[in-house]
Motif scaffolding. Structure first.
Motif: not given
Length: 422
Positions: A164-174, A182-193
């Motif tokens: 929930s701390g990342l969304d589909a636009t977080t990286f999409s414009k880079l 993004l290692s050593h975090n609490q993600l349960t899925t691959v980020p979108a975008g």
């Protein structure tokens, strides 16, 4: 009259600044009126160092407040190893020419990272934000990176980023991003975008249970995908999930719960690193989709000789390194690729060595057989005959009593190799 005139002439001589300058004879090195012999001091925050006009280094000064007096010409700013808790927008907005911003190891939390924090830093190429506030960054504010189209590397490891701390636009414009950690975090899925330019994606040590193909469609330029130490189980990597990554070179899956080699992997894959999983079977076609593999690591799984098909490796004609250490093999696998340079079989249950599985391995340079159940007499005549390229052969460790003396043929056909027993 003569003596006063002489004293007056001497006094005037002493008071004169020197001989009158002659045109073309000025000393360019001599300071002129109103000038100093030293260049003006360069603007630099207190206690920091500024080795170049575009570089400000404030590393390890225990700073609690973002420094002021940073030159607008700064392109590289290091603030790592300090006690900063927030990033003031008014200070950052002045530094529109920054290309590198290092905030590694501070006390910045999500609350100290305003939405518009990086808005004016449109020239940024590298951001380091790892190890902050005892790893309490849980989100990247929406739009915080939307204008960083020059950004090439982004380091966010060792935080508490959630889905929930990342969304589909977080990286999409880079649109220039090549490396994302993004290692050593609490993600349960691959980020979108994820952007198409991304070459390296580091997702190790998260809580990812499944990789969805839809999340990877945008990142078709990915070459290195690191997923070690996640929670990928038997259904964690469905067949074809990585198929969009046609140029994928290396896949790291160390330390998950996979019970078989993932099916339908990208055809151009060169390195598959899968140790410390639960793989118990290697079928005839499990590796057929990746004929270009050069490195295959299946160490410390649950493979047994009975469940490794004799044609499992037949398509891997370019394979150079095969690691099967730490399994439950009782004999050498059949059909090993003839181009192998390295074969690791230590810490298995090998009870015999026969020449047939080693036939044709004339390029093999390293063979590891330590910590098996081999004895001198368990090595058949001619076993070493074709291993003329062998350079490194780790010593054989016997778990049963060794015989009094080695078999006379043990040393046959193995020039320049030291065979030792313990």
């Amino acid at each position: 009259m003569g003596r006063p005139t002489q004293w007056l002439s001497l006094l005037l001589f002493l008071l004169l600044p020197g001989p009158l300058p002659v045109a073309g004879m000025e000393d360019a090195a001599f300071p002129h009126l109103g000038e100093s012999s030293q260049p003006p001091p360069r603007a630099c925050p207190p206690r920091c160092s500024c080795p170049r006009v575009d570089t400000v280094d404030c590393d390890g000064l225990d700073l609690r407040v973002f420094p002021d007096n940073i030159t607008r010409a700064a392109q590289h700013l290091s603030l790592q190893n300090n006690q900063l808790q927030e990033l003031p927008y008014n200070e950052l907005s002045r530094l529109s020419g920054l290309r590198t911003l290092n905030l590694h190891n501070n006390l910045i939390s999500s609350e100290g990272l305003p939405d518009e924090a990086f808005e004016s830093l449109t020239q940024l190429q590298h951001i380091y934000v790892a190890h902050n506030k005892n790893n309490l960054i849980s989100k990247v504010p929406r739009g915080a990176l939307s204008r960083q189209t020059q950004l090439r590397e982004l380091y966010l490891q060792h935080n508490q980023l959630t889905d929930s701390g990342l969304d589909a636009t977080t990286f999409s414009k880079l649109h220039s991003l090549e490396y994302l950690d993004l290692s050593h975090n609490q993600l349960t899925t691959v980020p979108a975008g994820l952007p198409r330019t991304l070459a390296i994606l580091h997702l190790g040590r998260n809580r990812i249970r499944q990789v969805e193909a839809a999340r990877l469609h945008g990142a078709r330029g990915l070459r290195y995908l690191l997923l070690q130490h996640n929670q990928l189980g038997s259904s964690g990597l469905p067949a074809g999930a990585l198929r969009p990554l046609r140029g994928l070179h290396t896949l790291h899956l160390y330390g998950n719960g996979l019970d078989r080699v993932p099916l339908a992997l990208p055809r151009r894959l060169r390195a598959l690193v899968l140790p410390h999983n639960h793989v118990a079977t290697l079928g005839a076609r499990d590796l057929a989709a990746t004929p270009g593999l050069m490195e295959l690591n299946l160490a410390y799984n649950r493979l047994t000789s009975a469940r490794v098909h004799h044609r499992a490796f037949r398509r891997l004609r370019t394979l150079r390194s095969l690691d099967l250490a730490g399994n439950q093999l009782t004999r050498l696998p059949m059909g090993l690729p003839t181009g192998l340079h390295t074969l690791r079989l230590q810490r298995n249950q090998l009870r015999m060595l026969e020449p047939e599985p080693l036939t044709g391995l004339d390029q093999l340079q390293e063979l590891s057989l330590a910590h098996n159940r081999l004895r001198v007499g368990d090595i058949g005549p001619g076993t070493w005959h074709e291993l003329q390229a062998l350079q490194v052969r780790h010593r054989l460790v016997s778990h049963t009593l060794p015989r009094a003396s080695p078999s006379p043929c043990l040393h046959c056909h193995i020039p320049n190799i030291l065979v030792s027993w313990s």
